[in-house]
Design a protein around this motif. Structure first.
Motif, PDB file in Angstrom:
ATOM      1  N   LEU A   1      11.926   3.016 -11.724  1.00 29.06           N
ATOM      2  CA  LEU A   1      12.670   1.759 -11.794  1.00 29.06           C
ATOM      3  C   LEU A   1      12.347   0.792 -10.653  1.00 29.06           C
ATOM      4  CD1 LEU A   1      16.115   3.206 -12.979  1.00 29.06           C
ATOM      5  CD2 LEU A   1      14.303   2.188 -14.371  1.00 29.06           C
ATOM      6  N   ARG A   2      11.279   1.047  -9.942  1.00 28.90           N
ATOM      7  CA  ARG A   2      10.848   0.075  -8.937  1.00 28.90           C
ATOM      8  C   ARG A   2       9.645  -0.686  -9.480  1.00 28.90           C
ATOM      9  NH1 ARG A   2       9.179   2.189  -3.830  1.00 28.90           N
ATOM     10  NH2 ARG A   2       8.524   3.984  -5.044  1.00 28.90           N
ATOM     11  N   ASP A   3       9.501  -1.932  -9.037  1.00 29.21           N
ATOM     12  CA  ASP A   3       8.417  -2.773  -9.526  1.00 29.21           C
ATOM     13  C   ASP A   3       7.198  -2.709  -8.614  1.00 29.21           C
ATOM     14  OD1 ASP A   3       9.695  -3.676 -11.831  1.00 29.21           O
ATOM     15  OD2 ASP A   3      10.860  -5.119 -10.659  1.00 29.21           O
ATOM     16  N   GLU A   4       6.163  -3.369  -9.116  1.00 28.78           N
ATOM     17  CA  GLU A   4       4.879  -3.403  -8.423  1.00 28.78           C
ATOM     18  C   GLU A   4       5.002  -3.718  -6.922  1.00 28.78           C
ATOM     19  OE1 GLU A   4       2.452  -5.779 -10.957  1.00 28.78           O
ATOM     20  OE2 GLU A   4       0.806  -5.769  -9.516  1.00 28.78           O
ATOM     21  N   ARG A   5       5.747  -4.788  -6.596  1.00 28.91           N
ATOM     22  CA  ARG A   5       5.815  -5.199  -5.191  1.00 28.91           C
ATOM     23  C   ARG A   5       6.663  -4.250  -4.349  1.00 28.91           C
ATOM     24  NH1 ARG A   5       4.679  -9.984  -3.164  1.00 28.91           N
ATOM     25  NH2 ARG A   5       4.783  -8.735  -1.300  1.00 28.91           N
ATOM     26  N   GLU A   6       7.440  -3.412  -4.997  1.00 30.34           N
ATOM     27  CA  GLU A   6       8.244  -2.437  -4.244  1.00 30.34           C
ATOM     28  C   GLU A   6       7.450  -1.164  -3.931  1.00 30.34           C
ATOM     29  OE1 GLU A   6      12.644  -2.398  -5.703  1.00 30.34           O
ATOM     30  OE2 GLU A   6      11.407  -3.108  -7.369  1.00 30.34           O
ATOM     31  N   PHE A   7       6.414  -0.897  -4.721  1.00 30.04           N
ATOM     32  CA  PHE A   7       5.578   0.280  -4.451  1.00 30.04           C
ATOM     33  C   PHE A   7       4.731   0.030  -3.213  1.00 30.04           C
ATOM     34  CE2 PHE A   7       5.406   3.826  -7.516  1.00 30.04           C
ATOM     35  CZ  PHE A   7       6.439   3.443  -8.335  1.00 30.04           C
ATOM     36  N   GLN A   8       4.601   1.073  -2.392  1.00 30.01           N
ATOM     37  CA  GLN A   8       3.831   0.914  -1.153  1.00 30.01           C
ATOM     38  C   GLN A   8       2.765   1.997  -1.019  1.00 30.01           C
ATOM     39  OE1 GLN A   8       6.041  -0.085   2.414  1.00 30.01           O
ATOM     40  NE2 GLN A   8       7.755  -0.854   1.201  1.00 30.01           N
ATOM     41  N   ASN A   9       2.246   2.431  -2.161  1.00 29.85           N
ATOM     42  CA  ASN A   9       1.167   3.426  -2.124  1.00 29.85           C
ATOM     43  C   ASN A   9      -0.082   2.819  -1.502  1.00 29.85           C
ATOM     44  OD1 ASN A   9       1.298   2.050  -4.966  1.00 29.85           O
ATOM     45  ND2 ASN A   9      -0.860   2.508  -4.566  1.00 29.85           N
ATOM     46  N   LEU A  10      -0.908   3.692  -0.924  1.00 32.64           N
ATOM     47  CA  LEU A  10      -2.200   3.240  -0.385  1.00 32.64           C
ATOM     48  C   LEU A  10      -3.020   2.626  -1.507  1.00 32.64           C
ATOM     49  CD1 LEU A  10      -3.092   6.327   1.857  1.00 32.64           C
ATOM     50  CD2 LEU A  10      -2.169   4.113   2.607  1.00 32.64           C
ATOM     51  N   LEU A  11      -3.718   1.551  -1.179  1.00 31.19           N
ATOM     52  CA  LEU A  11      -4.480   0.824  -2.198  1.00 31.19           C
ATOM     53  C   LEU A  11      -5.541   1.704  -2.852  1.00 31.19           C
ATOM     54  CD1 LEU A  11      -5.009  -2.574  -0.336  1.00 31.19           C
ATOM     55  CD2 LEU A  11      -3.222  -1.968  -1.988  1.00 31.19           C
ATOM     56  N   ILE A  12      -6.099   2.618  -2.086  1.00 32.46           N
ATOM     57  CA  ILE A  12      -7.196   3.434  -2.621  1.00 32.46           C
ATOM     58  C   ILE A  12      -6.709   4.322  -3.775  1.00 32.46           C
ATOM     59  CG2 ILE A  12      -6.963   5.370  -0.984  1.00 32.46           C
ATOM     60  CD1 ILE A  12     -10.073   5.390  -0.889  1.00 32.46           C
ATOM     61  N   ALA A  13      -5.418   4.716  -3.704  1.00 32.19           N
ATOM     62  CA  ALA A  13      -4.893   5.638  -4.724  1.00 32.19           C
ATOM     63  C   ALA A  13      -4.871   5.003  -6.108  1.00 32.19           C
ATOM     64  CB  ALA A  13      -3.487   6.096  -4.341  1.00 32.19           C
ATOM     65  N   GLU A  14      -4.721   3.677  -6.159  1.00 29.67           N
ATOM     66  CA  GLU A  14      -4.577   3.021  -7.464  1.00 29.67           C
ATOM     67  C   GLU A  14      -5.915   2.572  -8.053  1.00 29.67           C
ATOM     68  OE1 GLU A  14      -2.064   0.183  -5.573  1.00 29.67           O
ATOM     69  OE2 GLU A  14      -3.383  -1.516  -5.980  1.00 29.67           O
ATOM     70  N   GLN A  15      -7.009   2.802  -7.317  1.00 35.79           N
ATOM     71  CA  GLN A  15      -8.311   2.353  -7.829  1.00 35.79           C
ATOM     72  C   GLN A  15      -8.694   3.165  -9.074  1.00 35.79           C
ATOM     73  OE1 GLN A  15      -9.409  -0.501  -6.641  1.00 35.79           O
ATOM     74  NE2 GLN A  15      -7.542  -0.266  -5.417  1.00 35.79           N
ATOM     75  N   PRO A  16      -9.391   2.519 -10.005  1.00 35.41           N
ATOM     76  CA  PRO A  16      -9.693   3.185 -11.275  1.00 35.41           C
ATOM     77  C   PRO A  16     -10.504   4.470 -11.091  1.00 35.41           C
ATOM     78  CG  PRO A  16     -10.291   0.851 -11.360  1.00 35.41           C
ATOM     79  CD  PRO A  16      -9.934   1.155  -9.943  1.00 35.41           C
ATOM     80  N   ASN A  17     -10.382   5.367 -12.071  1.00 35.91           N
ATOM     81  CA  ASN A  17     -11.113   6.632 -12.021  1.00 35.91           C
ATOM     82  C   ASN A  17     -12.621   6.429 -12.027  1.00 35.91           C
ATOM     83  OD1 ASN A  17      -8.862   8.263 -11.941  1.00 35.91           O
ATOM     84  ND2 ASN A  17      -8.769   8.532 -14.163  1.00 35.91           N
ATOM     85  N   GLY A  18     -13.086   5.406 -12.732  1.00 32.09           N
ATOM     86  CA  GLY A  18     -14.534   5.232 -12.864  1.00 32.09           C
ATOM     87  C   GLY A  18     -15.153   6.458 -13.500  1.00 32.09           C
ATOM     88  N   ASP A  19     -16.368   6.822 -13.076  1.00 28.30           N
ATOM     89  CA  ASP A  19     -16.949   8.074 -13.588  1.00 28.30           C
ATOM     90  C   ASP A  19     -16.448   9.232 -12.725  1.00 28.30           C
ATOM     91  OD1 ASP A  19     -18.404   7.938 -11.236  1.00 28.30           O
ATOM     92  OD2 ASP A  19     -20.295   7.382 -12.205  1.00 28.30           O
ATOM     93  N   PHE A  20     -16.872  10.436 -13.059  1.00 26.72           N
ATOM     94  CA  PHE A  20     -16.415  11.615 -12.322  1.00 26.72           C
ATOM     95  C   PHE A  20     -16.740  11.482 -10.829  1.00 26.72           C
ATOM     96  CE2 PHE A  20     -17.219  16.040 -10.841  1.00 26.72           C
ATOM     97  CZ  PHE A  20     -15.944  16.557 -11.031  1.00 26.72           C
TER      98      PHE A  20
END
Lengths: 258, 318
Positions: A81-100
C-alpha cells in the motif's frame, strides 16, 4: 512517554528498516520473474531460491518497521500500500532482468554490497536489527558465492558471453554509487551505533569486485556517471511498473484476507 | 547359475517371477527392453510435467496478494523444479541422458501432463492447482511409490511428502477465500469450475481406452487402473469441497451407497484428446516458453563448457 529525541530515532529507524526491506523485496520480485525461464533447470531453482531468501529478508524488516510504527500496520500494508515515491529500495534492485548475464551481474553487485553491509549491521546496537542482519548475511553469503562463480564462468567463457557481461556492467555500473549514499537518517543512526557507515564497506566491496572481475577477465569501469536518489524515493521508471504488477491484486480487494 | 547363460525367454521369465514376488528392480538388473522403454516414457513425461508445471504457477509469483503467499508459492514452484531434477536423474539410470530427454520434449515427441495446458486466470487458481492438481498427483504418486522400479519408487516417496504440503497450502488458499469477500468466493468457485474436469482427466483415458495399461499393470509399474485411481480421487475430494462450501461442477456427482463410491458425470474425452494433441488453450504458449528458455540459455551453457575447458587446459599446462 518517549522523549522527543527518541521519537526522531524511531522514525529514522522505521525508514532505515523500510529501505533494507524495499531493496530485498524489489530484488526478490525481479528474480521471481525468472521462474520457469532459466537457462538450465538448476539455475531456475537457484534464482527462485535467492528470490525466496529476499522475500524472507523483506518480511523480517517490514515486520519490525510495522512494530516500531506501532499503528497496527502489517508487513503487507508496507509492501502493498505504499506508492512509488515512498519506496526507498536501491536503484540497482529495480533494474530489468535483461538476459541471464545481466541478472547475474546485478545479483553479484548487490550481493557483494549486502554481504559487507549485513556483516557490519550484525553489530548494530538494535538487537532486532542485528538478529535480522545475521540471518540475512548467511543467505547473502550463498548468493555472493553463487553469483561470483557465474560472473567468472560467463566473463571467462566464450567471446559472446564476455561481451554480454561487459554490456551488463555497462548497464548497471551507474547504479552502484547509490548503494553507498547516505543521508541524515544514516548519520543519526550511525551516531547511535545502529546503522552501517557505508564509507567503511566501500573499499571492501571494491576489492571484492576487482578480485572477481580479474578472474573473469572483466574490467572495472572508471569515472562513470553515478545515479543516486533511492533515499529520496527518486527512482528509475522501472519501479512504477514493478509495483503496478506486484500490488494490483492486493489493491483491487481492499481489506481482504488471503 | 550365471545370467549370461540364460536365453532371452528365460531371463524374461525370471524377471516376471521377481515382479510377482514383489521384488524391486534396480538399474543394473536385467529388464525387458519394453519395460525400460515404458519407464523412460513415463518417468521423463513425469519430469517434463514438473518443469512445465512451473509456468502456470510462476505466472502468479509477481502478483501474489500477500508476502506470505508469495513466499509459499516461490517455495512450491522451487519444489516442482527440484522434483523435475530428481526424476530426470532417476530416468538417467535407465540409460538415457538428460539432453536426449530434453530434446524429446522440446521437439514435441515426449508429452507432459495436459493439465498444464490450462491457463491460470485468477489467484484462486493457485489454490485449485494445489488442491486438485497436486491432490490428483498424490493419488497417482502414492501408488507409484510402490512400483517395481527402485529409483522411481524412491523418488515418489520423497516427492509425495512435499506434494502433501502443496496440497494443504492449495486447500488453505481456497478455504481462506471461501471465508472472504463475495469477490473472493466467486474467484474460488470460478477456479474450481475450470480445474475440476481437467483434474479428473489427469488420470488418463478410461480403462477401456488405455493402450499402455496392460503391460504396466503386469510389470507392477502401475498397480491400479486409471479409473480406479480417478474414483479414489473423487471419493476423497468431494467431502473436502463440501467442507469449505465450494461446488464441484458436476450435477451428477452423488454418493452411491451400494457401490460405496461417488457416481459422477461423463468426462469430455474429446477435450482430453484435443489438449493431448496440441489443441489446448496454452499448449503453444507453454512449448514456446520452454523452447525460448532453452534457446536463450544456449550462450550460457556454451560459456560453461568453454570455461571448464579453459580450466582443464590450465591445469594440464601447470
Amino acid at each position: 512517554m518517549p522523549t522527543f529525541e527518541k521519537m526522531i530515532n524511531k522514525n529514522d529507524l522505521v525508514t532505515y528498516c523500510l529501505r533494507i526491506a524495499d531493496t530485498s523485496l524489489i530484488l526478490g520480485q525481479r528474480l521471481g520473474e525468472w521462474c520457469g525461464h532459466g537457462p538450465i533447470l538448476e539455475e531456475d531453482i537457484a534464482l527462485t531460491n535467492i528470490s525466496l531468501d529476499c522475500i524472507g529478508q523483506a518480511r523480517g524488516f517490514y515486520t519490525y518497521a510495522a512494530a516500531l510504527e506501532g499503528t497496527g500496520k502489517t508487513e503487507d500494508d508496507l509492501a502493498y500500500l505504499r506508492d512509488e515515491r515512498e519506496f526507498q529500495n536501491l536503484l540497482i534492485a529495480e533494474q530489468p532482468n535483461g538476459d541471464f548475464g545481466q541478472t547475474i551481474m546485478r545479483q553479484f553487485l548487490v550481493s557483494a554490497f549486502q554481504y559487507y553491509f549485513f556483516e557490519e549491521l550484525k553489530n548494530s546496537k538494535d538487537k532486532t536489527i542485528a538478529a535480522l542482519a545475521e540471518k540475512s548475511q548467511k543467505e547473502v553469503s550463498y548468493h555472493l558465492r553463487h553469483s561470483s562463480a557465474w560472473v567468472i564462468r560467463l566473463g571467462d567463457g566464450t567471446d559472446e558471453s564476455k561481451k554480454r557481461m561487459e554490456k551488463a556492467i555497462d548497464e548497471l555500473w551507474m547504479y552502484t554509487g547509490d548503494m553507498f549514499d547516505m543521508d541524515e537518517t544514516d548519520a543519526t543512526l550511525i551516531k547511535e551505533s545502529i546503522a552501517v557507515d557505508t564509507k567503511k564497506i566501500k573499499q571492501l566491496w571494491e576489492n571484492k569486485i576487482r578480485e572477481v572481475f580479474a578472474e573473469a577477465s572483466l574490467t572495472v569501469p572508471e569515472n562513470i556517471f553515478m545515479m543516486s536518489g533511492s533515499r529520496e524515493g527518486k527512482h528509475t521508471e522501472n519501479l512504477g511498473f514493478i509495483l503496478a504488477e506486484m500490488q494490483s491484486l492486493h489493491r483491487a480487494h481492499p481489506g481482504a484476507e488471503w | 547359475m550365471s545370467i549370461k547363460n540364460l536365453t532371452e525367454e528365460e531371463l524374461e521369465k525370471r524377471f516376471h517371477d521377481r515382479i510377482e514376488k514383489g521384488e524391486i528392480i534396480e538399474p543394473k538388473d536385467w529388464m525387458p527392453e519394453r519395460y525400460r522403454k515404458q519407464l523412460i516414457r513415463m518417468m521423463s513425461q513425469h519430469a517434463h510435467s514438473e518443469v512445465v508445471g512451473m509456468l502456470p504457477e510462476g505466472n502468479w509469483i509477481t502478483r501474489a496478494p500477500s508476502l506470505r503467499r508469495k513466499a509459499v508459492l516461490l517455495a512450491k514452484v522451487q519444489d516442482e523444479g527440484g522434483h523435475g531434477l530428481y526424476i530426470y536423474c532417476g530416468t538417467e539410470t535407465l540409460g538415457i541422458s538428460r539432453e536426449e530427454m530434453l530434446d524429446g520434449f522440446l521437439t514435441g515427441k515426449a508429452k507432459y501432463s495436459s493439465i498444464f495446458n490450462y491457463p491460470t486466470l485468477n489467484w484462486a487458481d493457485m489454490g485449485a492447482i494445489g488442491w486438485l492438481v497436486d491432490g490428483a498427483a498424490i493419488v497417482n504418486q502414492t501408488v507409484l511409490a510402490k512400483c517395481s522400479y527402485g529409483p522411481y519408487s524412491r523418488a515418489m516417496v520423497r516427492i509425495c511428502k512435499e506434494e502433501n504440503f502443496h496440497h494443504k497450502q492449495g486447500y488453505e488458499i481456497l478455504a481462506t477465500m471461501m471465508k472472504g469477500t463475495d469477490a473472493q468466493k466467486q474467484m474460488a468457485q470460478d477456479a474450481i469450475n475450470r480445474f475440476w474436469w481437467p483434474s479428473l482427466m489427469m488420470f488418463g483415458p478410461s480403462d477401456k481406452d488405455s493402450p499402455n495399461s496392460g503391460d504396466l499393470l503386469k510389470w507392477k509399474v502401475k498397480l491400479f487402473s486409471n479409473d480406479e485411481l480417478r474414483q479414489r480421487f473423487i471419493d476423497r475430494t468431494v467431502p473436502q469441497a463440501e467442507n469449505i462450501g465450494i461446488k464441484l461442477p458436476d450435477p451428477l456427482l452423488k454418493w452411491n451407497e451400494a457401490k460405496g463410491h461417488y457416481d459422477h458425470g461423463d468426462i469430455n474425452w474429446e477435450e482430453f484428446y484435443n489438449v493431448i494433441n496440441g489443441r489446448g488453450p496454452c499448449n503453444k504458449q507453454r512449448m514456446k516458453q520452454r523452447r525460448d528458455a532453452h534457446i536463450n540459455g544456449e550462450w550460457v551453457r556454451d560459456a560453461v563448457v568453454a570455461h571448464e575447458e579453459k580450466k582443464k587446459s590450465e591445469k594440464v599446462a601447470a
